[in-house]
Design an enzyme around this catalytic site. Structure first.
Site, PDB file in Angstrom:
ATOM      1  N   HIS A  39      -8.955   3.730  -1.715  1.00 57.16           N
ATOM      2  CA  HIS A  39      -7.578   3.276  -1.534  1.00 57.16           C
ATOM      3  C   HIS A  39      -7.153   2.357  -2.684  1.00 57.16           C
ATOM      4  O   HIS A  39      -7.055   1.144  -2.521  1.00 57.16           O
ATOM      5  CB  HIS A  39      -7.473   2.564  -0.179  1.00 57.16           C
ATOM      6  CG  HIS A  39      -6.117   2.050   0.175  1.00 57.16           C
ATOM      7  ND1 HIS A  39      -4.945   2.586  -0.320  1.00 57.16           N
ATOM      8  CD2 HIS A  39      -5.740   1.023   0.989  1.00 57.16           C
ATOM      9  CE1 HIS A  39      -3.913   1.911   0.179  1.00 57.16           C
ATOM     10  NE2 HIS A  39      -4.370   0.957   0.959  1.00 57.16           N
ATOM     11  N   CYS A  70       0.820  -1.219   0.000  1.00 52.17           N
ATOM     12  CA  CYS A  70       0.000   0.000   0.000  1.00 52.17           C
ATOM     13  C   CYS A  70       0.851   1.265   0.000  1.00 52.17           C
ATOM     14  O   CYS A  70       0.335   2.362  -0.192  1.00 52.17           O
ATOM     15  CB  CYS A  70      -0.935   0.008   1.198  1.00 52.17           C
ATOM     16  SG  CYS A  70      -1.703  -1.587   1.491  1.00 52.17           S
ATOM     17  N   LYS A 122     -10.211   6.298   3.679  1.00 49.90           N
ATOM     18  CA  LYS A 122     -11.510   5.846   4.149  1.00 49.90           C
ATOM     19  C   LYS A 122     -12.643   6.294   3.225  1.00 49.90           C
ATOM     20  O   LYS A 122     -13.497   5.504   2.863  1.00 49.90           O
ATOM     21  CB  LYS A 122     -11.720   6.406   5.566  1.00 49.90           C
ATOM     22  CG  LYS A 122     -13.012   6.040   6.211  1.00 49.90           C
ATOM     23  CD  LYS A 122     -13.047   4.565   6.571  1.00 49.90           C
ATOM     24  CE  LYS A 122     -14.455   4.121   6.929  1.00 49.90           C
ATOM     25  NZ  LYS A 122     -15.311   3.905   5.755  1.00 49.90           N
TER      26      LYS A 122
END
Lengths: 141, 388
Positions: free
Chosen positions: B335, B86, B331
């Site tokens: 993502h 990520c 959020k």
């Protein structure tokens, strides 16, 4: 969608079946799961093999709910519902993650004494994989 | 070493786009970046490209950087796919910055792209899960929600952090994201709704978790000496830091600290000659609500253990004294793994230049911002400091 192949699993059998750890010859700390270089002193790669007691205490835990399980644990979730996973601080020092077993998820508490037991973990490539899970240690304190 | 500036930044919309693959998404972000450059943009000057990406939707893992570069008209350059789960995008930016600093290239593209919705939910969990420790974490039956839940539970146990504190992060970020036309979820949520969502991995529920997202982002990074040829308001990268950590969380000395965040930010602050107090806006990695609370502490915005109180007191709201995730964060904005880091820098570029699309979430008059990108549960972390 193999992700831990049988040969890869096979190479880790001493860790998974006997909980074989490594005692650093330089600083004396116990590494588990095994490392190339001691994670406590970062200065030695010479170890004595040490079979861990499998006893420890719950450092933290999670209750895996619907949708929170990886695909290879989906069947377990379907059959048994929510399951607890803990990081256990072992008596010899290191922490390790593992599923909890033989316990009502509601009864898992921070700090509770547990002991490792050899259990069926999951099945992949048609082969059952065994390893340790943690059960409540009724004699532990 | 050379000073480094960003002179253009673009982002695709984040969301679910059945009609677009990695090439089309990357092109959308690239065109948006090109149109943001005030003057003299010439693709022929781009000498190298770093593309953050984790899985390409399982489609083109090998050589994907060459593919997306030639698709947008940049053949025959130095291209690299950067993979750190990520944090791939954040590391792609750092790679571009180091490239320019070294003097090797003057004009460099940093970007990221991820296509997550082409694959089944089961396969997504497979792809995402393999960025954690495969041998132990995964075989204990956890995905990332489970790992962050282990951290959250311990944080609650040690410091008295409340369930409400986690949900406050989700409510705040959705409020900001509702004002972001490129966000995946442009709607506000209420605290009670966030508290009562179905449990994914207790203590985390559905509203504590970010979603799966398609998206791309693109930054034009150049030598500060030539920056003014392209714009009167370049944004300078004045500091950066990265740090790895033990991959499996059980191997870490402290369960409730992301050591990678601490070390990466300390390095970035030192390089920029700043402290945490000087940061006027931060885009932090809130893949789960607890991750934003950890970021407050590990970036030095508040003391260890005090993040619950910090959000409760409103410091990190858009009009607070330390606004965090004006974009809506992972959020609410979404993502798309490989794009997240450069997408954060896209938001900061516009915030610092005062060019946010919807002025309601524009933080006014700021000059110093920080972007923070985490790989997995903290195995890799990058922090960059951006200044006007």
């Amino acid at each position: 969608m193999a992700h831990v192949s049988v040969p890869m699993y096979w190479r880790t059998i001493p860790q998974r079946y006997q909980m074989m750890g490594q005692k650093c010859k330089k600083c004396g700390a116990v590494n588990f799961p095994p490392k190339g270089v001691c994670k406590y002193c970062n200065a030695s790669s010479e170890f004595e093999e040490l079979q861990l007691s499998g006893k420890g205490k719950v450092h933290t835990f999670v209750l895996i709910g619907a949708g929170g399980a990886p695909p290879e644990f989906a069947d377990q979730m379907k059959a048994g519902g929510s399951y607890p996973v803990a990081i256990v601080e072992l008596a010899e020092g290191p922490k390790v993650i593992g599923q909890m077993t033989d316990v009502n998820p509601k009864d898992v508490k921070m700090g509770m004494p547990v002991k490792a037991e050899l259990k069926k973990i999951y099945t992949e490539e048609g082969v059952i994989r065994y390893g340790f899970k943690f059960a409540p240690d009724l004699e532990g304190k | 070493m050379r000073r480094v500036a960003i002179v253009g930044a673009g982002q695709s919309k984040y969301g679910e786009f059945p009609e677009k693959g990695i090439k089309e998404l990357f092109f959308e972000a690239y065109k948006d970046m090109a149109s943001s450059v005030d003057k003299n943009f010439d693709p022929k000057q781009i000498e190298s490209a770093y593309v953050g990406n984790l899985g390409s939707g399982g489609f083109q893992l090998g050589n994907m950087s060459a593919l997306v570069a030639e698709y947008v008209g940049l053949p025959y350059i130095h291209t690299v796919r950067v993979e750190n789960a990520c944090a791939s995008g954040g590391y792609a930016l750092v790679a571009a910055v180091m490239d320019v600093m070294s003097g090797a290239h003057k004009m460099v593209l940093a970007g990221g792209v991820e296509k997550m919705t082409d694959v089944s939910g089961m396969k997504q969990k497979y792809w995402l899960g393999v960025s954690g420790d495969t041998e132990y974490e995964r075989l204990a039956g956890t995905t990332f929600a489970g790992l962050y839940a282990l951290i959250a539970h311990r944080h609650m146990h040690e410091f008295g952090t409340k369930r409400e504190h986690l949900s406050m992060v989700a409510v705040k970020n959705h409020k900001n994201g509702a004002q972001n036309p490129k966000a995946q979820f442009q709607r506000e949520i209420q605290l009670e709704q966030a508290m009562k969502a179905p449990i994914v991995a207790y203590p985390l529920n559905l509203f504590d978790c970010c979603s799966t997202t398609d998206g791309a982002s693109s930054l034009l990074v150049c030598d500060a000496e030539v920056a003014k040829q392209f714009t009167d308001t370049p944004i300078y990268i004045t500091g950066f830091g990265t740090s790895s950590d033990y991959l499996a969380i059980h191997d870490r000395i402290n369960t409730v600290t992301l050591e990678g965040t601490k070390r990466a930010s300390q390095h970035a602050y030192k390089m920029a000659g700043l402290t945490a107090k000087d940061i006027q806006l931060a885009e932090v990695h809130d893949c789960f609500t607890i991750a934003e609370l950890l970021a407050y502490e590990d970036l030095g915005f508040c003391e260890k253990g005090k993040a619950g109180q910090f959000i409760e007191e409103g410091h990190t709201k858009i009009d607070g004294d330390k606004p965090v995730n004006a974009s809506g964060g992972l959020k609410s904005k979404g993502h798309p793994i490989g794009s997240t880091g450069t997408g954060q820098a896209y938001e900061m570029f516009n915030q610092l230049r005062g060019t946010v699309q919807k002025p309601i979430r524009q933080v006014k008059g700021i000059e110093k911002g920080l972007v923070h990108n985490v790989g997995g549960s903290g195995g890799t972390v990058s922090v960059s400091i951006m200044e006007r």
